[in-house]
Design an enzyme around this catalytic site. Structure first.
Site: not given
Ligand code: F6R
Length: 257
Positions: A80, A151, A153, A158
């Site tokens: 990413d 979280n 990811h 996400e």
């Protein structure tokens, strides 16, 4: 939910600290590069950025300098990149990879692939499709290295009601912008609001996946990711459908499993 309990578990290796775990991961990468070289083949690596893999890259650089590990047969695809961001901005993942790995090894620059945070908006879709095509043309990813967000990811996939399959543009969650604000003067509003990321399907197509996680902040999402249920609100839980995945954890990250 019609399941009373589940007993599926992802294979986990627990190390006393991140440094030891990173050495193990670096050794696995080096062994794969050498095995591929012996077979006259290229080694296609999927790479992650963030604070977790830094010591793994440091170990790979050490192996290159002290043990002659060559990266000449290596092709890389990063997971990413922020969007938009200049490639040489202090906080870009492009720059991160050069500072921590590429500038110190003998990889052919033509073999390095990172989503381009400078691409004009109207070219993003084509760029994402091209990225997928390049992975395919390279023969697919042999080994994908992952970190995991607080979280849950992986890459910048996400949590949400659904998860993108392929490389895409994504809006970052506020919690992710907060977690990543360190290099942006601790100001989450300065963290780019979007990113380009491989999709869950891109990641799951890798032949082998190694996820590294450290610290008690990651313990809850590791628990949820390995609990035997698939949850789009915990993107890393999707790894449970993969046939060859391993988690490298320190004791804190493993404390709830
Ligand atoms: C980075 C990436 C992210 C990070 C994750 C954990 O390329 O894909 O999923 O792996 O945000 O980041 P750290 O290691 O900084 O906790």
């Amino acid at each position: 939910m019609n399941m009373v309990d589940s007993f599926e578990k992802l294979p986990v290796r627990i190390y006393p600290d991140l440094k030891e775990g990173s050495k193990f991961a670096a050794k696995e990468i080096a062994a794969l590069i050498q095995a591929k070289k012996a077979a006259g083949a290229t080694c296609v690596l999927g790479l992650a950025t963030g604070s977790t893999p830094r010591s793994m890259y440091a170990e790979l650089v050490r192996m290159h300098k002290e043990e002659g590990l060559s990266f000449k047969n290596v092709v890389t695809f990063n997971l990413d990149e922020y969007y938009p961001i200049e490639n040489d901005a202090l906080q870009s993942y492009n720059r991160f990879m050069h500072v921590h790995l590429f500038d110190h090894i003998d990889i052919d620059p033509a073999n390095i692939h990172i989503p381009n945070g400078e691409i004009p908006k109207e070219r993003i879709k084509a760029h994402c499709l091209e990225y997928e095509k390049m992975i395919e043309e390279a023969g697919g990813i042999d080994l994908q290295i992952l970190g995991i967000g607080n979280n849950g990811h992986i890459g910048f996939n996400e949590p949400g009601d659904d998860l993108p399959v392929r490389t895409h543009r994504v809006r970052l969650m506020e919690s992710t912008r907060r977690d990543n604000a360190m290099l942006f003067d601790n100001d989450p509003s300065r963290v780019p609001a979007e990113a380009l990321s491989m999709g869950i399907g891109t990641i799951l197509r890798a032949r082998r996946i190694v996820l590294v996680a450290t610290g008690e902040k990651k313990a809850e999402c590791i628990r949820q990711a390995t609990g035997g249920r698939l949850m789009t609100r915990v993107p890393a839980s999707m790894l449970q459908v993969h046939a060859d995945v391993e988690l490298i954890l320190d004791r804190e990250a493993a404390s709830l499993i």
